[in-house]
Design a protein around this motif. Structure first.
Motif, PDB file in Angstrom:
ATOM      1  N   TRP A  52       0.869  -1.342  -0.131  1.00  0.00           N
ATOM      2  CA  TRP A  52      -0.098   0.009   0.026  1.00  0.00           C
ATOM      3  C   TRP A  52       0.936   1.141   0.201  1.00  0.00           C
ATOM      4  CZ3 TRP A  52      -0.148   3.882   3.812  1.00  0.00           C
ATOM      5  CH2 TRP A  52      -0.912   5.023   3.436  1.00  0.00           C
ATOM      6  N   ASP A  54       4.030   1.895  -1.094  1.00  0.00           N
ATOM      7  CA  ASP A  54       4.716   2.166  -2.109  1.00  0.00           C
ATOM      8  C   ASP A  54       3.872   2.759  -3.201  1.00  0.00           C
ATOM      9  OD1 ASP A  54       3.789   0.045  -3.369  1.00  0.00           O
ATOM     10  OD2 ASP A  54       5.553  -1.016  -3.362  1.00  0.00           O
ATOM     11  N   TYR A  56       1.243   4.574  -2.727  1.00  0.00           N
ATOM     12  CA  TYR A  56       0.569   5.878  -1.984  1.00  0.00           C
ATOM     13  C   TYR A  56       1.972   6.736  -1.990  1.00  0.00           C
ATOM     14  CZ  TYR A  56      -0.103   9.367   1.437  1.00  0.00           C
ATOM     15  OH  TYR A  56      -0.255  10.718   2.097  1.00  0.00           O
ATOM     16  N   LEU A  57       3.021   6.511  -1.934  1.00  0.00           N
ATOM     17  CA  LEU A  57       4.190   7.430  -2.057  1.00  0.00           C
ATOM     18  C   LEU A  57       4.555   7.623  -3.293  1.00  0.00           C
ATOM     19  CD1 LEU A  57       6.592   6.025   0.909  1.00  0.00           C
ATOM     20  CD2 LEU A  57       5.067   8.010   0.771  1.00  0.00           C
ATOM     21  N   ARG A  59       2.294   8.016  -5.689  1.00  0.00           N
ATOM     22  CA  ARG A  59       1.769   9.048  -6.402  1.00  0.00           C
ATOM     23  C   ARG A  59       1.895  10.476  -5.565  1.00  0.00           C
ATOM     24  NH1 ARG A  59      -1.374   4.525  -6.056  1.00  0.00           N
ATOM     25  NH2 ARG A  59      -2.347   4.820  -3.789  1.00  0.00           N
ATOM     26  N   ARG A  60       2.207  10.357  -4.240  1.00  0.00           N
ATOM     27  CA  ARG A  60       2.471  11.552  -3.454  1.00  0.00           C
ATOM     28  C   ARG A  60       3.475  12.247  -3.818  1.00  0.00           C
ATOM     29  NH1 ARG A  60      -0.826  14.490   0.374  1.00  0.00           N
ATOM     30  NH2 ARG A  60       0.793  15.603   1.588  1.00  0.00           N
ATOM     31  N   LEU A  61       4.697  11.523  -4.052  1.00  0.00           N
ATOM     32  CA  LEU A  61       5.969  12.178  -4.088  1.00  0.00           C
ATOM     33  C   LEU A  61       5.995  12.407  -5.936  1.00  0.00           C
ATOM     34  CD1 LEU A  61       8.226   9.991  -1.860  1.00  0.00           C
ATOM     35  CD2 LEU A  61       6.979  12.308  -1.553  1.00  0.00           C
ATOM     36  N   ASN A  62       4.924  11.908  -6.627  1.00  0.00           N
ATOM     37  CA  ASN A  62       5.045  11.948  -7.969  1.00  0.00           C
ATOM     38  C   ASN A  62       6.325  11.177  -8.493  1.00  0.00           C
ATOM     39  OD1 ASN A  62       4.450  12.680 -10.658  1.00  0.00           O
ATOM     40  ND2 ASN A  62       5.440  14.299 -10.580  1.00  0.00           N
ATOM     41  N   GLN A  63       6.613  10.012  -8.075  1.00  0.00           N
ATOM     42  CA  GLN A  63       7.837   9.228  -8.322  1.00  0.00           C
ATOM     43  C   GLN A  63       7.451   7.703  -9.188  1.00  0.00           C
ATOM     44  OE1 GLN A  63       9.884   8.676  -4.536  1.00  0.00           O
ATOM     45  NE2 GLN A  63      10.974  10.505  -4.916  1.00  0.00           N
TER      46      GLN A  63
END
Length: 190
Positions: A52, A54, A56-57, A59-63
């Motif tokens: 979950w 990875d 989320y991050l 999308r959140r960090l635009n990575q």
């Protein structure tokens, strides 16, 4: 391969697979059955959380990356298949249930690869039924790994068995859903 936080978490999840499996091969004098079950459950739970986290991050960090989009579902399938093989070995899951779930994972992976070759990858993108199947599996498997009463109230084996059977049914339903989505492209060449 972009080295970012989401991809590192995915690699950590992949590295947890031999630990989840290996804990059951530790001699009884080192770890009791109860401790093996507890450690395997904790490792699988941590892997589920990184699954979950990875996404989320990313999308959140635009990575988000193509490599991450490839590796994440591979890691998910490997941890589920590894856990199911262990559960099968421990006689905590029915062989037919394990075969249905593992067979579906292989078939849908092949279907997605073929659909990508014919330029229709979005046609078989993850659907709600697939997510529901995954949630059911991700709850059932740790319950079956733990395989004991929780707080003397909840029989993890019974609840895990019910949920893994629900996951097997959802597995078949989701596979039929994806196959129906791919059917119009059956004559396409990649």
């Amino acid at each position: 391969m972009p080295l970012n936080v989401p991809n590192i978490l995915t690699w950590i999840r992949i590295l947890m697979i031999p630990l989840v499996i290996g804990v059951f091969y530790v001699p009884e004098v080192w770890l009791s059955s109860w401790h093996r079950n507890l450690i395997a459950t904790a490792l699988f739970g941590a892997a589920a959380v990184t699954d979950w986290l990875d996404g989320y991050l990313a999308r959140r960090l635009n990575q988000m990356s193509a490599f991450g989009e490839f590796l994440d579902p591979v890691a998910d399938k490997l941890i589920v298949v590894g856990a199911l093989v262990v559960l099968l070995h421990l006689a905590r899951v029915d062989a037919l249930v394990a075969l249905v779930i593992i067979g579906r994972e292989i078939a849908i992976s092949a279907l997605r690869e073929w659909m990508a070759k014919v330029g229709q990858a979005k046609s078989v993108a993850v659907a709600a039924i697939g997510k529901l199947k995954t949630v059911s599996q991700m709850i059932a498997i740790p319950l079956l790994l733990y395989n004991d009463a929780l707080f003397k109230l909840l029989d993890c084996h019974v609840l895990g068995t019910v949920l893994i059977n629900v996951a097997a049914v959802l597995t078949v339903v989701s596979m039929l859903y994806y196959l129906r989505k791919a059917l119009p492209y059956a004559g396409a060449r990649g």
